[in-house]
Design a protein around this motif. Structure first.
Motif, PDB file in Angstrom:
ATOM      1  N   GLY A 236       0.779  -1.229   0.000  1.00 49.18           N
ATOM      2  CA  GLY A 236       0.000   0.000   0.000  1.00 49.18           C
ATOM      3  C   GLY A 236       0.807   1.274   0.000  1.00 49.18           C
ATOM      4  O   GLY A 236       0.319   2.331  -0.379  1.00 49.18           O
ATOM      5  N   GLY A 237       2.062   1.222   0.464  1.00 46.19           N
ATOM      6  CA  GLY A 237       2.913   2.397   0.430  1.00 46.19           C
ATOM      7  C   GLY A 237       2.539   3.453   1.455  1.00 46.19           C
ATOM      8  O   GLY A 237       1.835   3.191   2.431  1.00 46.19           O
ATOM      9  N   TYR A 238       3.025   4.667   1.207  1.00 44.76           N
ATOM     10  CA  TYR A 238       2.918   5.754   2.183  1.00 44.76           C
ATOM     11  C   TYR A 238       1.807   6.754   1.889  1.00 44.76           C
ATOM     12  O   TYR A 238       1.519   7.612   2.727  1.00 44.76           O
ATOM     13  N   THR A 239       1.168   6.664   0.729  1.00 43.18           N
ATOM     14  CA  THR A 239       0.174   7.680   0.381  1.00 43.18           C
ATOM     15  C   THR A 239      -0.972   7.725   1.377  1.00 43.18           C
ATOM     16  O   THR A 239      -1.366   8.806   1.845  1.00 43.18           O
ATOM     17  N   ALA A 240      -1.537   6.582   1.733  1.00 43.82           N
ATOM     18  CA  ALA A 240      -2.643   6.560   2.689  1.00 43.82           C
ATOM     19  C   ALA A 240      -2.213   7.032   4.081  1.00 43.82           C
ATOM     20  O   ALA A 240      -2.899   7.871   4.682  1.00 43.82           O
TER      21      ALA A 240
END
Length: 332
Positions: A236-240
């Motif tokens: 999911g990464g860091y954007t959320a």
């Protein structure tokens, strides 16, 4: 992340609005033992409680440690409005109800302390007591990061929240995803005082990551730790997670804050403990006391000789304070 890293003690649940939360759940060994609700900060997940949970479990305490919204195995909506602190506080209340947990001792770290602040205001009956670590109580209301940076630069000689400006950029998440090793070096510095120059000043954090700077890990963080936390963020990464910051700066909780028109309405009478790190150069220890004095009616502050990452740097001392707090006579 709860389900992948702690499969024997984790589960997931769908809430009424369809949001799925994953969380570590360890029931107390007896009905008289309290349950701790552990709320991690950024950039973290339930994995950040890995040194705390065994020490609580060995004495029979119950534990609920969610991957908070945007992290780990919990849902990761992309719209900033989903990261309303009030909405996420309501999620916590529903999660506890579904597990038939009547009361907990809430423990927040970093921005998890911000969520705990809202949860204890909106749902005070859920809590026997509350513990804020690194970041103290955060009263609902508008937060002017630019003004805060001006004040902290005047007092400390450097602004403390310059990195928030970077986090508010639309493509910040992609930048962090593309430079994960550099971001780990930035957020888990070898020396705590590095944050005075790498995190606090406006533009410093973005420059660090964009230039892919990497430094040795601190003594309290192993390569295996980093590999596992990177495993969390590979999903999911860091954007959320950055939407937690965007939500504050874009005032998504303004409607709820407007219902709390007086200082008294933002105050909390629950027994409270504030644990700060003497060498935290972002959530500066001395800055946590004035807010506590204003809004917490029954509190004490404990100072540990460490930086920002108290549950990782000083887990035994941290847990000793939690256990002592749980046995104090002023808890409900």
């Amino acid at each position: 992340m709860a389900l992948q890293l702690f499969p024997d003690t984790s589960k997931s649940i769908a809430l009424e609005d369809g949001t799925i939360y994953a969380y570590i759940f360890i029931p107390p060994s007896s009905p008289n033992q309290p349950t701790f609700l552990l709320l991690h900060g950024f950039p973290s997940s339930s994995f950040d409680w890995r040194r705390v949970i065994p020490l609580l479990q060995e004495d029979g305490y119950g534990i609920i440690a969610p991957d908070l919204l945007g992290y780990g195995d919990t849902d990761k909506p992309t719209e900033v409005s989903a990261y309303s602190m009030k909405r996420m506080a309501d999620h916590l209340s529903e999660l506890l109800q579904k597990e038939n947990v009547q009361q907990v001792i809430g423990v927040g770290h970093d921005v998890g302390s911000g969520l705990l602040s809202y949860a204890s205001l909106a749902h005070p009956s859920l809590f026997e007591g509350i513990v804020f670590s690194s970041l103290g109580y955060v009263p609902p209301g508008s937060f002017d990061v630019d003004q805060f940076n001006i004040i902290t630069e005047q007092v400390l000689g450097y602004p403390t929240f310059g990195y928030w400006k970077f986090f508010d950029e639309d493509d910040a998440g992609r930048t962090l995803d593309a430079n994960s090793d550099s971001f780990v070096s930035l957020f888990y510095p070898q020396y705590a005082e590095d944050w005075k120059t790498t995190m606090g000043p406006i533009g410093a954090a973005k420059s660090w990551v964009a230039n892919a700077k990497v430094t040795p890990l601190p003594a309290w963080l192993s390569e295996d730790d980093v590999q596992k936390r990177n495993q969390v963020f590979n999903k999911g990464g860091y954007t959320a997670p950055l939407n937690w910051y965007k939500g504050v700066m874009r005032k998504v909780d303004e409607p709820y804050a407007a219902t709390l028109a007086t200082e008294e309405s933002k105050s909390i009478g629950l027994p409270a403990l504030v644990i700060v790190g003497e060498h935290d150069h972002i959530c500066v220890a001395d800055f946590q006391k004035p807010t506590a004095e204003t809004y917490l009616r029954n509190y004490r502050i404990e100072r540990l000789q460490c930086g920002h990452w108290i549950p990782l740097e000083k887990p035994a001392e941290f847990v000793a304070l939690l256990k002592g707090f749980s046995k104090s006579s002023n808890l409900a």
